[in-house]
Design an enzyme around this catalytic site. Structure first.
Site, PDB file in Angstrom:
ATOM      1  N   GLY A 195      34.570  29.040  49.855  1.00 52.15           N
ATOM      2  CA  GLY A 195      34.322  27.638  49.552  1.00 52.15           C
ATOM      3  C   GLY A 195      33.976  27.343  48.105  1.00 52.15           C
ATOM      4  N   GLU A 230      44.997  34.526  48.724  1.00 55.22           N
ATOM      5  CA  GLU A 230      44.454  35.365  49.779  1.00 55.22           C
ATOM      6  C   GLU A 230      45.170  35.074  51.093  1.00 55.22           C
ATOM      7  OE1 GLU A 230      40.071  36.921  50.816  1.00 55.22           O
ATOM      8  OE2 GLU A 230      40.269  34.750  50.739  1.00 55.22           O
ATOM      9  N   ASP A 255      43.873  35.193  43.657  1.00 55.03           N
ATOM     10  CA  ASP A 255      42.760  34.603  44.396  1.00 55.03           C
ATOM     11  C   ASP A 255      42.000  35.732  45.086  1.00 55.03           C
ATOM     12  OD1 ASP A 255      41.097  33.380  46.206  1.00 55.03           O
ATOM     13  OD2 ASP A 255      42.643  32.213  47.206  1.00 55.03           O
ATOM     14  N   ARG A 256      40.863  36.126  44.500  1.00 52.48           N
ATOM     15  CA  ARG A 256      39.992  37.210  44.963  1.00 52.48           C
ATOM     16  C   ARG A 256      40.577  38.593  44.662  1.00 52.48           C
ATOM     17  NH1 ARG A 256      37.485  35.626  50.132  1.00 52.48           N
ATOM     18  NH2 ARG A 256      35.825  34.713  48.884  1.00 52.48           N
ATOM     19  N   GLY A 316      36.046  27.385  45.558  1.00 50.37           N
ATOM     20  CA  GLY A 316      37.131  26.687  44.870  1.00 50.37           C
ATOM     21  C   GLY A 316      38.175  27.598  44.251  1.00 50.37           C
TER      22      GLY A 316
END
Length: 205
Positions: free
Chosen positions: A10, A31, A78-79, A12
């Site tokens: 969460g 992800e 993303d990650r 962003g």
């Protein structure tokens, strides 16, 4: 150029990844969430599905990193694979949701994979407190995320603070997003893009 975005659930990450991908014409590696066969079951029964979920994410992320290494262009991720191990798996183990035998098995798998992984050129960490995380999670309205416990988010945040505080794998940019809305507020978006641009240009100098 490999840039990765780290942050709690969460914070962003996905939104910023898409914005940066568009800004720099980078490939966006998101992800694996919507097609994850374990995620819904995990939030309903963490002790049963934690190990399965973490192995799925680890394999998915390793495949991402392999594609990034083979790519000739820029990539925004993303990650990272490090978060899978040092944040999420570690938290589930310490919380008693992953058994000792399974956790050691997971760590050995991670050690084998990490030998073939190069860290990102730049890591962007989106720092967010629990109220901001909860508000963002509620806003996107994924059914299974309604089961996320506040305590779970708090524990993840503690792991993130510890990991980021000791991060030495490459350049790090920490952005506090607690008082920002870079989706609706153009000034907030411009502020973040400017900070990222300075770091990205610094990598080429």
């Amino acid at each position: 150029m490999h840039v990765a975005i780290a942050g709690n659930i969460g914070s962003g990450k996905t939104t910023l990844a898409k914005k940066l991908g568009k800004q720099y014409n980078w490939d966006v590696q998101l992800e694996s969430v919507e097609d994850n066969p374990y995620l819904k079951d995990f939030y309903e029964d963490m002790p049963r599905w934690s190990f399965h979920l973490q192995v799925y994410f680890l394999n998915s992320r390793f495949n991402q990193v392999s594609r990034i290494r083979e790519s000739n262009g820029g990539t925004i991720q993303d990650r990272t694979i490090y978060e899978d191990c040092y944040i999420f798996a570690a938290n589930l183990y310490k919380s008693g949701y992953i058994a000792e035998r399974d956790y050691q098995n997971y760590l050995e798998l991670f050690k084998s994979m990490i030998k073939h992984v190069q860290p990102p050129d730049l890591l962007i960490y989106l720092k967010a407190d629990i109220p901001r995380l909860v508000a963002n999670i509620q806003k996107r309205g994924r059914d299974y995320e309604e089961l996320i416990r506040i305590e779970y988010l708090k524990n993840l945040n503690q792991h993130y603070e510890e990991w980021i505080g000791n991060y030495k794998l490459g350049k790090l940019l920490v952005i506090d997003v607690n008082d920002m809305d870079f989706v609706k507020n153009v000034e907030d978006e411009a502020y973040i893009l400017e900070k990222v641009d300075l770091e990205v240009n610094g990598l080429f100098s």
